[in-house]
Structure formats: structure tokens, C-alpha cells
Design a protein around this motif. Structure first.
Motif, PDB file in Angstrom:
ATOM      1  N   GLN A 160      18.919  51.163  16.805  1.00  0.00           N
ATOM      2  CA  GLN A 160      19.309  51.770  17.469  1.00  0.00           C
ATOM      3  C   GLN A 160      18.512  52.341  18.650  1.00  0.00           C
ATOM      4  N   ARG A 161      17.707  51.690  18.491  1.00  0.00           N
ATOM      5  CA  ARG A 161      16.339  51.499  19.722  1.00  0.00           C
ATOM      6  C   ARG A 161      16.211  53.355  19.991  1.00  0.00           C
ATOM      7  N   ILE A 162      17.004  53.920  19.292  1.00  0.00           N
ATOM      8  CA  ILE A 162      16.492  56.047  19.639  1.00  0.00           C
ATOM      9  C   ILE A 162      14.638  56.576  19.891  1.00  0.00           C
ATOM     10  N   THR A 163      14.663  57.026  20.407  1.00  0.00           N
ATOM     11  CA  THR A 163      13.419  57.232  20.819  1.00  0.00           C
ATOM     12  C   THR A 163      13.013  58.956  21.063  1.00  0.00           C
ATOM     13  N   THR A 164      14.635  59.469  21.712  1.00  0.00           N
ATOM     14  CA  THR A 164      14.530  60.434  21.085  1.00  0.00           C
ATOM     15  C   THR A 164      15.628  61.210  20.370  1.00  0.00           C
ATOM     16  N   VAL A 165      15.311  62.478  19.556  1.00  0.00           N
ATOM     17  CA  VAL A 165      16.389  63.190  18.737  1.00  0.00           C
ATOM     18  C   VAL A 165      16.881  64.834  19.421  1.00  0.00           C
ATOM     19  N   VAL A 166      17.642  65.153  19.658  1.00  0.00           N
ATOM     20  CA  VAL A 166      18.139  66.251  19.735  1.00  0.00           C
ATOM     21  C   VAL A 166      18.925  67.000  18.472  1.00  0.00           C
ATOM     22  N   LEU A 167      18.763  67.752  18.238  1.00  0.00           N
ATOM     23  CA  LEU A 167      18.915  68.754  16.559  1.00  0.00           C
ATOM     24  C   LEU A 167      19.576  69.574  17.828  1.00  0.00           C
ATOM     25  N   ASP A 168      20.504  69.930  16.600  1.00  0.00           N
ATOM     26  CA  ASP A 168      21.187  71.388  17.021  1.00  0.00           C
ATOM     27  C   ASP A 168      22.257  71.409  15.708  1.00  0.00           C
ATOM     28  N   GLY A 169      22.720  72.540  15.704  1.00  0.00           N
ATOM     29  CA  GLY A 169      23.263  73.073  13.714  1.00  0.00           C
ATOM     30  C   GLY A 169      22.454  73.784  12.622  1.00  0.00           C
ATOM     31  N   GLY A 170      22.434  73.329  11.666  1.00  0.00           N
ATOM     32  CA  GLY A 170      21.545  74.111  11.052  1.00  0.00           C
ATOM     33  C   GLY A 170      20.242  73.834  10.566  1.00  0.00           C
ATOM     34  N   PHE A 171      19.624  74.759   9.955  1.00  0.00           N
ATOM     35  CA  PHE A 171      19.655  76.036  10.298  1.00  0.00           C
ATOM     36  C   PHE A 171      17.674  76.383  10.826  1.00  0.00           C
ATOM     37  N   ALA A 172      17.412  77.446  11.771  1.00  0.00           N
ATOM     38  CA  ALA A 172      16.934  77.028  12.436  1.00  0.00           C
ATOM     39  C   ALA A 172      14.761  77.360  11.907  1.00  0.00           C
ATOM     40  N   ASP A 173      14.864  77.744  10.567  1.00  0.00           N
ATOM     41  CA  ASP A 173      14.200  77.901   9.898  1.00  0.00           C
ATOM     42  C   ASP A 173      13.850  77.446   9.056  1.00  0.00           C
ATOM     43  N   CYS A 174      14.984  76.085   8.354  1.00  0.00           N
ATOM     44  CA  CYS A 174      14.849  75.671   7.154  1.00  0.00           C
ATOM     45  C   CYS A 174      15.024  74.022   7.345  1.00  0.00           C
ATOM     46  N   CYS A 175      16.320  73.313   7.821  1.00  0.00           N
ATOM     47  CA  CYS A 175      16.545  72.420   7.679  1.00  0.00           C
ATOM     48  C   CYS A 175      15.860  71.472   9.085  1.00  0.00           C
ATOM     49  N   VAL A 176      16.455  72.110  10.266  1.00  0.00           N
ATOM     50  CA  VAL A 176      16.219  72.055  11.528  1.00  0.00           C
ATOM     51  C   VAL A 176      14.225  71.759  12.094  1.00  0.00           C
TER      52      VAL A 176
END
Length: 233
Positions: A160-176
Motif C-alpha cells: 500500500q506504499r505506507i511509510t508511517t504507522v500510527v498506533l492506537d489500542g492495546g497495550f502500551a507496555d506489551c503489544c503496542v
């Protein structure tokens, strides 16, 4: 066309800062951005004693994440819903070498009676709680902590020619945090939304945001990112 401001609101080591916009110019094009919404499914968010891996602090994020996704779509960003899904027979996990969290996490939160049911394919626990719109993308093969392992997420983003990822959801100290490390190691520009991510507890949440801001990318509020996208038009 108005001139964008010279600085960008961000958080560095849990302190609000105005960082030079030029330094992060390649982070701020919504057309080459994908919002990775991580593990906002019933297996974490169901308000029930049967919830196999409860994350109650994240339940309050559902409506704000849906609202942010609407505005991100309107700005031209892609939305990718990431969900943990294990084979129904457990062979990815409890039927083979179990994930480490199954032994370690209960040391903090206590016994989790329905933990073996977490993320099993075909179960209600893999169903999204946040809203998926037509045109959104899905990656439903996350089997460990990072959204990149062992999924096809990297292939999908590059296609998809993506160069930036924005992360939301779960969980800060683990999967994010794991996803942020893997994204940065693959040379994606990383933005973590401080107001749309929750951790196991506030202390670990702050530690995760601090690590991201020092080593992996930007930590921003969602409203500030939306404004930065608008300023760049």
C-alpha cells in the motif's frame, strides 16, 4: 496556502514538547500513513468474568478510537485492524509452546480462569469491539506480542506504499511497544497516540511512552496529529 507552524506538539520522556516540524516532515503525510489499531477485540475488552485476557483500562477507548478513525479516514489514512487469532485447536500456543504471558501475567493480575480460550479462531473473543468501516484493512493472524509477527502486515503495508504507522489500542507496555519496535526496525516512521493507548497500569504506560519517544518515534495526542495533517495541506 497557510504556512504550517515550525513546531509540532509531542511528548518526550513524558514531558510535553514543541519539536521541530521539519525534523519529522516524513512522518506527517496521511496518504502514506496506516493507523494500526491493535487488539481492540472482545478477548481483551469484554466486561465479563469469562473474558480470557481482560484489559479493563482499555474499554474507555472504544468510542474515542472510533471517532479518531473516522477523521483519519477522511484525511486519507488507511485503518488496519489487528486482532490476535490462534488456531482453534491451540496448536499455535497452549497446544505447543505456550506464550510466555500465560505464565507471567497471572503473577500480577491473579488467576485468569478462561485464559486457554484467548484468541481461539472461531470464538467470539476474536470479534472487534471497535467499528470497522468498508475499505478498512484487517490482519487477523497475530499470534504473539507484535503485530508484525508472524503476520503479513509488513507485506500489506509496503504493498500500500505506507511509510508511517500510527498506533492506537492495546497495550502500551506489551503489544503496542513490541509493534513499535518492529515497525521502527523495518524503517517505518512510528507515531504512538498517547490518549488512545492504554497499558497494564499507568506506571508501565508512562514507561512505554518514554521508550518510544527516546528511541522509536513520536508520541502525540490524536488531536495534535489530526491538526498536523490539516496544517500540511
Amino acid at each position: 496556502m497557510p504556512i504550517p507552524p515550525a513546531t509540532l506538539p509531542a511528548w518526550v520522556y513524558e514531558q510535553p514538547r514543541a519539536v521541530p516540524r521539519d525534523t519529522f516532515a516524513d512522518y506527517l503525510d496521511p496518504v502514506t500513513t496506516a493507523v494500526l489499531s491493535i487488539d481492540m477485540h472482545r478477548g481483551h475488552l469484554e466486561d465479563s468474568p469469562d473474558c480470557p485476557c481482560p484489559a479493563p483500562r482499555a474499554r474507555a477507548l472504544v468510542a474515542p478510537i472510533d471517532a479518531f478513525h473516522d477523521r483519519a479516514r477522511a484525511a486519507g489514512a488507511r485503518i488496519v485492524h489487528i486482532t490476535s487469532t490462534l488456531r482453534a485447536d491451540g496448536s499455535d500456543d497452549t497446544g505447543g509452546i505456550p506464550s510466555a504471558w500465560r505464565a507471567t501475567f497471572p503473577l500480577h493480575v491473579g488467576p485468569i480462569p478462561n485464559a486457554p480460550a484467548h484468541a481461539l479462531e472461531g470464538s467470539p473473543w476474536t470479534e472487534l469491539v471497535t467499528r470497522a468501516a468498508p475499505g478498512d484493512l484487517r490482519v487477523a493472524s497475530k499470534r504473539r506480542l507484535s503485530a508484525f509477527y508472524p503476520t503479513d502486515l509488513d507485506f500489506l503495508l509496503r504493498n500500500q506504499r505506507i511509510t508511517t504507522v500510527v498506533l492506537d489500542g492495546g497495550f502500551a507496555d506489551c503489544c503496542v511497544l513490541n509493534t513499535a519496535f518492529d515497525a521502527s526496525n523495518r524503517t517505518y516512521r512510528v507515531i504512538v497516540l498517547r490518549d488512545l493507548v492504554r497499558g497494564t497500569d499507568p506506571h508501565l504506560e508512562a514507561a512505554a511512552f518514554s521508550m518510544v519517544s527516546l528511541h522509536l518515534g513520536l508520541v502525540m495526542e490524536s488531536a495534535d496529529l489530526l491538526q498536523a495533517w490539516a496544517d500540511g495541506r
